[in-house]
Design a protein around this motif. Structure first.
Motif, PDB file in Angstrom:
ATOM      1  N   ASP A 192     -46.493  10.692 -51.573  1.00  0.00           N
ATOM      2  CA  ASP A 192     -45.117  10.921 -52.010  1.00  0.00           C
ATOM      3  C   ASP A 192     -45.027  10.815 -53.530  1.00  0.00           C
ATOM      4  O   ASP A 192     -45.656   9.944 -54.143  1.00  0.00           O
ATOM      5  N   THR A 193     -44.251  11.698 -54.124  1.00  0.00           N
ATOM      6  CA  THR A 193     -43.973  11.613 -55.550  1.00  0.00           C
ATOM      7  C   THR A 193     -42.623  10.936 -55.738  1.00  0.00           C
ATOM      8  O   THR A 193     -41.604  11.435 -55.264  1.00  0.00           O
ATOM      9  N   PHE A 194     -42.632   9.801 -56.391  1.00  0.00           N
ATOM     10  CA  PHE A 194     -41.378   9.076 -56.603  1.00  0.00           C
ATOM     11  C   PHE A 194     -41.374   8.445 -57.986  1.00  0.00           C
ATOM     12  O   PHE A 194     -42.411   8.089 -58.545  1.00  0.00           O
ATOM     13  N   GLY A 195     -40.175   8.340 -58.539  1.00  0.00           N
ATOM     14  CA  GLY A 195     -40.020   7.697 -59.830  1.00  0.00           C
ATOM     15  C   GLY A 195     -39.887   6.191 -59.680  1.00  0.00           C
ATOM     16  O   GLY A 195     -39.571   5.688 -58.599  1.00  0.00           O
ATOM     17  N   ILE A 196     -40.135   5.496 -60.756  1.00  0.00           N
ATOM     18  CA  ILE A 196     -40.008   4.039 -60.780  1.00  0.00           C
ATOM     19  C   ILE A 196     -39.173   3.642 -61.986  1.00  0.00           C
ATOM     20  O   ILE A 196     -39.460   4.044 -63.116  1.00  0.00           O
ATOM     21  N   ASN A 197     -38.126   2.872 -61.751  1.00  0.00           N
ATOM     22  CA  ASN A 197     -37.333   2.295 -62.845  1.00  0.00           C
ATOM     23  C   ASN A 197     -37.055   0.835 -62.496  1.00  0.00           C
ATOM     24  O   ASN A 197     -36.139   0.541 -61.727  1.00  0.00           O
ATOM     25  N   ILE A 198     -37.893  -0.046 -62.996  1.00  0.00           N
ATOM     26  CA  ILE A 198     -37.712  -1.483 -62.785  1.00  0.00           C
ATOM     27  C   ILE A 198     -37.593  -2.138 -64.151  1.00  0.00           C
ATOM     28  O   ILE A 198     -38.509  -2.068 -64.969  1.00  0.00           O
ATOM     29  N   GLY A 199     -36.452  -2.746 -64.403  1.00  0.00           N
ATOM     30  CA  GLY A 199     -36.195  -3.338 -65.706  1.00  0.00           C
ATOM     31  C   GLY A 199     -36.207  -4.850 -65.679  1.00  0.00           C
ATOM     32  O   GLY A 199     -36.422  -5.485 -64.646  1.00  0.00           O
ATOM     33  N   SER A 200     -35.980  -5.418 -66.840  1.00  0.00           N
ATOM     34  CA  SER A 200     -35.957  -6.869 -66.994  1.00  0.00           C
ATOM     35  C   SER A 200     -35.133  -7.198 -68.226  1.00  0.00           C
ATOM     36  O   SER A 200     -35.223  -6.502 -69.244  1.00  0.00           O
ATOM     37  N   SER A 201     -34.347  -8.242 -68.142  1.00  0.00           N
ATOM     38  CA  SER A 201     -33.571  -8.644 -69.309  1.00  0.00           C
ATOM     39  C   SER A 201     -34.486  -9.108 -70.434  1.00  0.00           C
ATOM     40  O   SER A 201     -34.318  -8.743 -71.588  1.00  0.00           O
ATOM     41  N   ARG A 202     -35.510  -9.903 -70.090  1.00  0.00           N
ATOM     42  CA  ARG A 202     -36.362 -10.524 -71.099  1.00  0.00           C
ATOM     43  C   ARG A 202     -37.835 -10.155 -70.994  1.00  0.00           C
ATOM     44  O   ARG A 202     -38.610 -10.418 -71.900  1.00  0.00           O
TER      45      ARG A 202
ATOM     46  N   THR B 221     -29.241  -5.113 -65.914  1.00  0.00           N
ATOM     47  CA  THR B 221     -30.422  -4.245 -65.947  1.00  0.00           C
ATOM     48  C   THR B 221     -30.727  -3.589 -64.608  1.00  0.00           C
ATOM     49  O   THR B 221     -30.957  -2.384 -64.527  1.00  0.00           O
ATOM     50  N   ALA B 222     -30.767  -4.376 -63.529  1.00  0.00           N
ATOM     51  CA  ALA B 222     -31.161  -3.829 -62.224  1.00  0.00           C
ATOM     52  C   ALA B 222     -30.185  -2.760 -61.743  1.00  0.00           C
ATOM     53  O   ALA B 222     -30.600  -1.748 -61.174  1.00  0.00           O
ATOM     54  N   LEU B 223     -28.892  -2.983 -61.960  1.00  0.00           N
ATOM     55  CA  LEU B 223     -27.924  -1.978 -61.511  1.00  0.00           C
ATOM     56  C   LEU B 223     -27.935  -0.756 -62.421  1.00  0.00           C
ATOM     57  O   LEU B 223     -27.649   0.360 -61.975  1.00  0.00           O
ATOM     58  N   HIS B 224     -28.278  -0.933 -63.696  1.00  0.00           N
ATOM     59  CA  HIS B 224     -28.474   0.236 -64.544  1.00  0.00           C
ATOM     60  C   HIS B 224     -29.694   1.037 -64.086  1.00  0.00           C
ATOM     61  O   HIS B 224     -29.719   2.270 -64.193  1.00  0.00           O
ATOM     62  N   ALA B 225     -30.716   0.347 -63.590  1.00  0.00           N
ATOM     63  CA  ALA B 225     -31.866   1.059 -63.027  1.00  0.00           C
ATOM     64  C   ALA B 225     -31.443   1.892 -61.829  1.00  0.00           C
ATOM     65  O   ALA B 225     -31.888   3.032 -61.652  1.00  0.00           O
TER      66      ALA B 225
ATOM     67  N   SER C 275     -39.023   1.440 -67.753  1.00  0.00           N
ATOM     68  CA  SER C 275     -38.571   0.046 -67.796  1.00  0.00           C
ATOM     69  C   SER C 275     -37.550  -0.063 -68.919  1.00  0.00           C
ATOM     70  O   SER C 275     -37.711   0.576 -69.964  1.00  0.00           O
ATOM     71  N   HIS C 276     -36.521  -0.846 -68.702  1.00  0.00           N
ATOM     72  CA  HIS C 276     -35.518  -1.009 -69.748  1.00  0.00           C
ATOM     73  C   HIS C 276     -34.923  -2.408 -69.684  1.00  0.00           C
ATOM     74  O   HIS C 276     -35.097  -3.129 -68.695  1.00  0.00           O
ATOM     75  N   SER C 277     -34.212  -2.787 -70.721  1.00  0.00           N
ATOM     76  CA  SER C 277     -33.454  -4.039 -70.731  1.00  0.00           C
ATOM     77  C   SER C 277     -32.021  -3.731 -71.104  1.00  0.00           C
ATOM     78  O   SER C 277     -31.741  -3.246 -72.198  1.00  0.00           O
ATOM     79  N   ILE C 278     -31.118  -3.978 -70.180  1.00  0.00           N
ATOM     80  CA  ILE C 278     -29.685  -3.883 -70.463  1.00  0.00           C
ATOM     81  C   ILE C 278     -29.085  -5.220 -70.037  1.00  0.00           C
ATOM     82  O   ILE C 278     -28.155  -5.314 -69.247  1.00  0.00           O
ATOM     83  N   THR C 279     -29.708  -6.259 -70.530  1.00  0.00           N
ATOM     84  CA  THR C 279     -29.381  -7.663 -70.265  1.00  0.00           C
ATOM     85  C   THR C 279     -29.187  -7.898 -68.768  1.00  0.00           C
ATOM     86  O   THR C 279     -29.991  -7.457 -67.967  1.00  0.00           O
ATOM     87  N   CYS C 280     -28.117  -8.581 -68.383  1.00  0.00           N
ATOM     88  CA  CYS C 280     -28.006  -9.033 -66.993  1.00  0.00           C
ATOM     89  C   CYS C 280     -27.575  -7.940 -66.018  1.00  0.00           C
ATOM     90  O   CYS C 280     -27.567  -8.169 -64.801  1.00  0.00           O
TER      91      CYS C 280
END
Length: 384
Positions: A94-104, A159-163, A152-157
């Motif tokens: 399967d081809t799938f994207g990954i967007n897992i972020g972290s505040s810090r 982050t996960a819902l922005h992902a 991967s990104h950081s949008i502070t707290c």
């Protein structure tokens, strides 16, 4: 939303456990997961991973020589992601994207490498690649042998819902059919806790419930930290295996009067909730999993925003931070998991010290809120 998005799997590890049965049992127990442990040069009340999850992470670390140099935030994400794609039935084909972020990001590892540098004047070879925020999704991709985009990104707290927002955008744009999204955080370090104490928001209460999240009458801030990761699998269309459907998404940013505050009535939350609810009757929303970090202003401003939107007829309101603390960038997806479990079991989990709320109808639609430093609010509406 013009296209239906299904959540076909969700997986996590935190103080609640690392499988859905254990997590649900912990939610029903009415007990918190905090413990006083020694961190660096101080003792601190925190919500660490439960024992089975700690053993799982240690086994993962020792399973590959390359993994020994990785931060816990990366290992948490790998462990949760393995479970999620297994539940969803995704394979290497399967081809799938990954967007897992972290505040810090790699908090513990960064602090360790920096202290070593201060002492020796030299940095270790792997210092840079192992402390770069982007290495969360890239290592998850390496572990899963995936072929899609890695973000991967950081949008502070929030982050996960922005992902999750980003995954939805890719799917609706037709750029992918599947996306793995979420957040991971390992913030239980000496310096991180010192930062929270410097803000005067870390709990010092001796109450039986040390994090008084959603206690609107508290006289002191009671934020506590927890660690963990949570990810979910998104697929375009209405899938038979769907745990829940994403019915609405909303997001907003407000101009801040102070670096760490939101406005008195959380304008950003009002905007994000309105956006998520634009195709839904207010009376159809059965519950809201609030961000509610356990601070005086944070809890109250979000509550006022909900009142502004819903008036006197409020949905059932809850949060999980009284139980597992604030997991920063992972917190939004852990709240999504709580909402999905409540939908699956048709059972509302309230806050034990808050005013009693009675479930009077089946749970069919639940909203989840998250916000972080910078006033970056996200609201997600889920339905069965």
């Amino acid at each position: 939303m013009s296209k239906t998005i299904s959540i076909t799997a969700i997986a996590s590890l935190s103080a609640l456990g690392n499988n859905q049965n254990a997590i649900w049992d912990n939610y029903k127990s009415g007990k918190h997961c905090f413990d006083t442990i020694s961190i660096g040069n101080q003792n601190a009340l925190v919500a660490p991973l439960d024992t089975p999850s700690k053993k799982e992470i240690e086994a993962l670390r020792n399973s590959d020589t390359k993994y020994k140099a990785l931060d816990n935030s990366v290992l948490f994400a790998i462990a949760a992601s393995r479970k999620a794609i297994n539940i969803a039935g995704w394979s290497h084909d399967d081809t799938f994207g990954i967007n897992i972020g972290s505040s810090r990001g790699a908090t513990e590892l960064f602090e360790k490498h920096y202290l070593d540098f201060i002492k020796s004047g030299k940095a270790e070879t792997l210092t840079s690649p192992t402390t770069t925020l982007g290495n969360i999704s890239s290592w998850v991709s390496h572990d899963l042998q995936s072929q899609g985009p890695e973000i991967s990104h950081s949008i502070t707290c929030s982050t996960a819902l922005h992902a999750l927002l980003n995954g939805v955008a890719w799917l609706k744009a037709g750029m992918s059919d599947k996306f793995l999204v979420g957040g991971s955080e390992a913030p239980l370090t000496d310096f991180t806790i010192a930062q929270m104490r410097a803000l005067k928001i870390y709990s010092t209460t001796t109450d039986a419930f040390p994090c008084r999240a959603f206690d609107l009458n508290k006289k002191q801030n009671t934020l506590l930290l927890g660690e963990g990761a949570a990810v979910c699998c998104l697929e375009i269309g209405t899938k038979k295996k769907a745990l829940a459907l994403i019915e609405g998404i909303g997001y907003a940013t407000e101009i801040l009067a102070h670096n760490v505050s939101v406005s008195a009535e959380a304008t950003c939350f009002q905007k994000s909730m309105k956006m998520a609810l634009q195709n839904t009757k207010l009376s159809d929303v059965d519950a809201i999993v609030m961000h509610a970090p356990g601070t005086i202003k944070g809890d109250l401003t979000e509550y006022k925003a909900i009142q502004k939107i819903f008036g006197a007829d409020l949905p059932l309101l809850t949060t999980n931070k009284w139980k597992i603390g604030h997991t920063f960038g992972a917190s939004g997806m852990l709240s999504v998991e709580m909402a999905i479990l409540m939908l699956q079991h048709n059972h509302f989990i309230g806050v034990p010290f808050a005013e009693a709320q009675i479930q009077k109808k089946p749970l069919r639609k639940i909203m989840i809120n998250a916000v972080g430093f910078g006033g970056n609010a996200v609201s997600i509406l889920l339905s069965l």
